[in-house]
Motif scaffolding. Structure first.
Motif, PDB file in Angstrom:
ATOM      1  N   VAL A 145     -66.921 -13.082 -15.313  1.00  0.00           N
ATOM      2  CA  VAL A 145     -66.148 -13.955 -16.194  1.00  0.00           C
ATOM      3  C   VAL A 145     -64.699 -14.090 -15.735  1.00  0.00           C
ATOM      4  O   VAL A 145     -64.019 -15.058 -16.085  1.00  0.00           O
ATOM      5  CB  VAL A 145     -66.225 -13.429 -17.646  1.00  0.00           C
ATOM      6  CG1 VAL A 145     -65.391 -12.171 -17.819  1.00  0.00           C
ATOM      7  CG2 VAL A 145     -65.794 -14.493 -18.648  1.00  0.00           C
ATOM      8  N   HIS A 146     -64.219 -13.154 -14.928  1.00  0.00           N
ATOM      9  CA  HIS A 146     -62.835 -13.227 -14.439  1.00  0.00           C
ATOM     10  C   HIS A 146     -62.656 -14.361 -13.430  1.00  0.00           C
ATOM     11  O   HIS A 146     -61.516 -14.735 -13.113  1.00  0.00           O
ATOM     12  CB  HIS A 146     -62.414 -11.897 -13.829  1.00  0.00           C
ATOM     13  CG  HIS A 146     -62.523 -10.747 -14.775  1.00  0.00           C
ATOM     14  ND1 HIS A 146     -61.749 -10.637 -15.900  1.00  0.00           N
ATOM     15  CD2 HIS A 146     -63.356  -9.663 -14.784  1.00  0.00           C
ATOM     16  CE1 HIS A 146     -62.079  -9.539 -16.565  1.00  0.00           C
ATOM     17  NE2 HIS A 146     -63.043  -8.934 -15.915  1.00  0.00           N
ATOM     18  N   ASP A 147     -63.761 -14.918 -12.914  1.00  0.00           N
ATOM     19  CA  ASP A 147     -63.679 -16.079 -12.020  1.00  0.00           C
ATOM     20  C   ASP A 147     -63.520 -17.384 -12.788  1.00  0.00           C
ATOM     21  O   ASP A 147     -63.257 -18.427 -12.179  1.00  0.00           O
ATOM     22  CB  ASP A 147     -64.951 -16.198 -11.168  1.00  0.00           C
ATOM     23  CG  ASP A 147     -65.077 -15.102 -10.119  1.00  0.00           C
ATOM     24  OD1 ASP A 147     -64.073 -14.448  -9.826  1.00  0.00           O
ATOM     25  OD2 ASP A 147     -66.200 -14.913  -9.606  1.00  0.00           O
ATOM     26  N   ALA A 148     -63.710 -17.350 -14.109  1.00  0.00           N
ATOM     27  CA  ALA A 148     -63.747 -18.578 -14.897  1.00  0.00           C
ATOM     28  C   ALA A 148     -62.460 -19.383 -14.727  1.00  0.00           C
ATOM     29  O   ALA A 148     -61.355 -18.841 -14.761  1.00  0.00           O
ATOM     30  CB  ALA A 148     -63.988 -18.262 -16.367  1.00  0.00           C
ATOM     31  N   THR A 149     -62.619 -20.689 -14.564  1.00  0.00           N
ATOM     32  CA  THR A 149     -61.484 -21.552 -14.292  1.00  0.00           C
ATOM     33  C   THR A 149     -61.736 -22.948 -14.849  1.00  0.00           C
ATOM     34  O   THR A 149     -62.883 -23.337 -15.094  1.00  0.00           O
ATOM     35  CB  THR A 149     -61.222 -21.645 -12.776  1.00  0.00           C
ATOM     36  OG1 THR A 149     -60.118 -22.522 -12.530  1.00  0.00           O
ATOM     37  CG2 THR A 149     -62.441 -22.178 -12.039  1.00  0.00           C
ATOM     38  N   ALA A 193     -73.661 -15.941 -11.289  1.00  0.00           N
ATOM     39  CA  ALA A 193     -74.474 -16.220 -10.107  1.00  0.00           C
ATOM     40  C   ALA A 193     -73.969 -15.523  -8.845  1.00  0.00           C
ATOM     41  O   ALA A 193     -74.753 -15.262  -7.933  1.00  0.00           O
ATOM     42  CB  ALA A 193     -74.537 -17.732  -9.882  1.00  0.00           C
ATOM     43  N   LEU A 194     -72.684 -15.230  -8.794  1.00  0.00           N
ATOM     44  CA  LEU A 194     -72.113 -14.633  -7.591  1.00  0.00           C
ATOM     45  C   LEU A 194     -71.986 -13.120  -7.733  1.00  0.00           C
ATOM     46  O   LEU A 194     -71.448 -12.634  -8.724  1.00  0.00           O
ATOM     47  CB  LEU A 194     -70.744 -15.240  -7.296  1.00  0.00           C
ATOM     48  CG  LEU A 194     -70.771 -16.719  -6.899  1.00  0.00           C
ATOM     49  CD1 LEU A 194     -69.359 -17.274  -6.834  1.00  0.00           C
ATOM     50  CD2 LEU A 194     -71.473 -16.883  -5.565  1.00  0.00           C
ATOM     51  N   ARG A 213     -70.687 -24.245  -4.924  1.00  0.00           N
ATOM     52  CA  ARG A 213     -71.134 -24.315  -3.523  1.00  0.00           C
ATOM     53  C   ARG A 213     -71.521 -22.937  -3.009  1.00  0.00           C
ATOM     54  O   ARG A 213     -72.468 -22.782  -2.235  1.00  0.00           O
ATOM     55  CB  ARG A 213     -70.034 -24.905  -2.632  1.00  0.00           C
ATOM     56  CG  ARG A 213     -69.933 -26.418  -2.673  1.00  0.00           C
ATOM     57  CD  ARG A 213     -69.134 -26.942  -1.486  1.00  0.00           C
ATOM     58  NE  ARG A 213     -67.789 -26.375  -1.418  1.00  0.00           N
ATOM     59  CZ  ARG A 213     -66.722 -26.902  -2.033  1.00  0.00           C
ATOM     60  NH1 ARG A 213     -66.863 -28.005  -2.761  1.00  0.00           N
ATOM     61  NH2 ARG A 213     -65.535 -26.335  -1.907  1.00  0.00           N
ATOM     62  N   ALA A 214     -70.779 -21.923  -3.447  1.00  0.00           N
ATOM     63  CA  ALA A 214     -71.078 -20.550  -3.017  1.00  0.00           C
ATOM     64  C   ALA A 214     -72.332 -20.003  -3.686  1.00  0.00           C
ATOM     65  O   ALA A 214     -72.867 -18.985  -3.245  1.00  0.00           O
ATOM     66  CB  ALA A 214     -69.882 -19.642  -3.320  1.00  0.00           C
ATOM     67  N   ALA A 215     -72.782 -20.664  -4.753  1.00  0.00           N
ATOM     68  CA  ALA A 215     -73.972 -20.204  -5.489  1.00  0.00           C
ATOM     69  C   ALA A 215     -74.920 -21.381  -5.699  1.00  0.00           C
ATOM     70  O   ALA A 215     -75.095 -21.864  -6.823  1.00  0.00           O
ATOM     71  CB  ALA A 215     -73.572 -19.593  -6.826  1.00  0.00           C
ATOM     72  N   PRO A 216     -75.564 -21.871  -4.638  1.00  0.00           N
ATOM     73  CA  PRO A 216     -76.442 -23.047  -4.771  1.00  0.00           C
ATOM     74  C   PRO A 216     -77.663 -22.794  -5.637  1.00  0.00           C
ATOM     75  O   PRO A 216     -78.345 -23.740  -6.023  1.00  0.00           O
ATOM     76  CB  PRO A 216     -76.838 -23.350  -3.314  1.00  0.00           C
ATOM     77  CG  PRO A 216     -76.651 -22.056  -2.585  1.00  0.00           C
ATOM     78  CD  PRO A 216     -75.487 -21.386  -3.245  1.00  0.00           C
ATOM     79  N   TRP A 217     -77.935 -21.528  -5.954  1.00  0.00           N
ATOM     80  CA  TRP A 217     -79.063 -21.188  -6.829  1.00  0.00           C
ATOM     81  C   TRP A 217     -78.677 -21.242  -8.308  1.00  0.00           C
ATOM     82  O   TRP A 217     -79.522 -21.080  -9.176  1.00  0.00           O
ATOM     83  CB  TRP A 217     -79.558 -19.780  -6.492  1.00  0.00           C
ATOM     84  CG  TRP A 217     -78.459 -18.761  -6.516  1.00  0.00           C
ATOM     85  CD1 TRP A 217     -78.000 -18.049  -7.582  1.00  0.00           C
ATOM     86  CD2 TRP A 217     -77.638 -18.370  -5.414  1.00  0.00           C
ATOM     87  NE1 TRP A 217     -76.951 -17.243  -7.233  1.00  0.00           N
ATOM     88  CE2 TRP A 217     -76.711 -17.408  -5.898  1.00  0.00           C
ATOM     89  CE3 TRP A 217     -77.588 -18.730  -4.059  1.00  0.00           C
ATOM     90  CZ2 TRP A 217     -75.751 -16.826  -5.081  1.00  0.00           C
ATOM     91  CZ3 TRP A 217     -76.647 -18.140  -3.241  1.00  0.00           C
ATOM     92  CH2 TRP A 217     -75.742 -17.200  -3.749  1.00  0.00           C
ATOM     93  N   CYS A 250     -58.301  -9.672  -5.672  1.00  0.00           N
ATOM     94  CA  CYS A 250     -58.525  -9.707  -4.227  1.00  0.00           C
ATOM     95  C   CYS A 250     -58.616 -11.136  -3.705  1.00  0.00           C
ATOM     96  O   CYS A 250     -58.563 -11.367  -2.491  1.00  0.00           O
ATOM     97  CB  CYS A 250     -59.804  -8.946  -3.869  1.00  0.00           C
ATOM     98  SG  CYS A 250     -61.317  -9.742  -4.483  1.00  0.00           S
ATOM     99  N   GLY A 251     -58.764 -12.096  -4.600  1.00  0.00           N
ATOM    100  CA  GLY A 251     -58.821 -13.495  -4.194  1.00  0.00           C
ATOM    101  C   GLY A 251     -60.197 -13.996  -3.825  1.00  0.00           C
ATOM    102  O   GLY A 251     -60.364 -15.179  -3.505  1.00  0.00           O
ATOM    103  N   ARG A 252     -61.216 -13.115  -3.864  1.00  0.00           N
ATOM    104  CA  ARG A 252     -62.581 -13.538  -3.539  1.00  0.00           C
ATOM    105  C   ARG A 252     -63.380 -13.761  -4.813  1.00  0.00           C
ATOM    106  O   ARG A 252     -63.118 -13.108  -5.830  1.00  0.00           O
ATOM    107  CB  ARG A 252     -63.263 -12.466  -2.670  1.00  0.00           C
ATOM    108  CG  ARG A 252     -62.663 -12.346  -1.275  1.00  0.00           C
ATOM    109  CD  ARG A 252     -63.332 -11.236  -0.486  1.00  0.00           C
ATOM    110  NE  ARG A 252     -62.952  -9.915  -1.007  1.00  0.00           N
ATOM    111  CZ  ARG A 252     -63.475  -8.765  -0.578  1.00  0.00           C
ATOM    112  NH1 ARG A 252     -64.421  -8.793   0.364  1.00  0.00           N
ATOM    113  NH2 ARG A 252     -63.066  -7.614  -1.071  1.00  0.00           N
TER     114      ARG A 252
END
Length: 295
Positions: free
Chosen positions: A66-70, A36-37, A81-85, A59-61
């Motif tokens: 898939v690298h954001d997966a947590t 979504a982001l 919250r950053a992707a309300p859609w 970069c921390g953003r």
């Protein structure tokens, strides 16, 4: 945001947090089943260097797919919250502790709807393994995702149709759409009778099929690649319900062997003769080209 999407967003977040509690790293997905982001490094007219930024989240953003997966609840809530859609969530494969492997059985409506399932059973008989009872997710299109676990020291690559037409593999660097997600064509749901199961270990014989040796051109006679005639015939033999799947599989094999551009027109013509439109055929071949070009 429409009420339906707001409700779907809330449900997706709840399902994602529940999955994270079981050790499954998650990311928010849009209705298109894509992360979504957007990337914070996407092309901009204000960037002086046009080359892509090779960042996997260092970069921390957020916005690295898939690298954001947590599994961290606070970070998951922040991503949503950053992707309300977002109306769904993805589960990263190949990550500890489960090292998830997804077997995507792509079934479509029609007389050949069970082709990929039958192909998997044929592989099981041929290579002497049993497809275990495991978590199974039903897709809106009628397909199924089987969840298996792999050993921590084995990297299973993503692939499309490599095992057989209609069987895609989600491995390291890939993700599965989680049950409870709302996509464009409907909701992903747990298959009846599998909600109480844990992902089963991948049978050793199947794992060996999923981790082929490094690609080599030396197996072609006299160092020559195949001429592609068999791939064209494979597409021509397709019946309704399997035409797109066969074309995609053949196009992937063609591009892997350096014949994609040479065979594109012949594969398109063969697909049109089976009943696909030229637009559909060329779009499928282009998808195969993008997949096989990925690192």
């Amino acid at each position: 945001m429409a009420t339906t999407d707001r409700h779907a967003h809330t449900l997706a977040l709840a399902h994602a947090l529940s999955a994270a509690e079981r050790g499954l790293p998650v990311i928010p997905l849009s209705r298109t089943k894509l992360p979504a982001l957007r990337s914070p490094h996407r092309s901009s007219p204000y960037r002086e260097d046009p080359r892509p930024v090779l960042c996997r989240g260092e970069c921390g953003r957020p916005g690295h797919g898939v690298h954001d997966a947590t599994t961290n609840p606070a970070l998951i809530r922040a991503l949503f919250r950053a992707a309300p859609w977002a109306t769904g969530y993805g589960i990263a494969c190949g990550r500890p502790p489960h090292h998830l492997i997804g077997i995507d059985l792509d079934t479509t409506a029609g007389p050949d709807a069970t082709e990929s399932t039958a192909a998997l059973q044929h592989l099981a008989l041929r290579h002497l393994f049993t497809v275990p009872e495991t978590v199974t997710v039903l897709t809106p299109s009628g397909g199924r995702h089987l969840w298996l676990t792999g050993p921590p020291d084995v990297v299973v690559p993503n692939s499309a149709g490599r095992l057989a037409p209609g069987i895609d593999i989600r491995g390291t660097g890939g993700y599965l759409v989680g049950p409870g997600s709302l996509a464009t064509h409907g909701i992903y749901r747990l298959a009846p009778g599998t909600s109480h199961l844990a992902p089963a270990p991948c049978p050793g014989a199947l794992l060996r099929l999923l981790t082929p040796p490094p690609h080599s051109h030396s197996h072609h006679p006299a160092g020559r690649p195949p001429d592609g005639h068999g791939l064209v015939q494979f597409v021509l033999a397709a019946h309704e319900g399997q035409r797109n799947t066969r074309l995609f599989w053949a196009a992937c094999r063609a591009y892997e062997n350096g014949l994609g551009e040479i065979l594109a027109d012949s594969l398109t013509e063969a697909a049109v003769r089976t009943g696909l439109s030229e637009h559909e055929a060329r779009a499928t071949i282009a998808s195969a080209a993008r997949l096989t070009a990925a690192p």
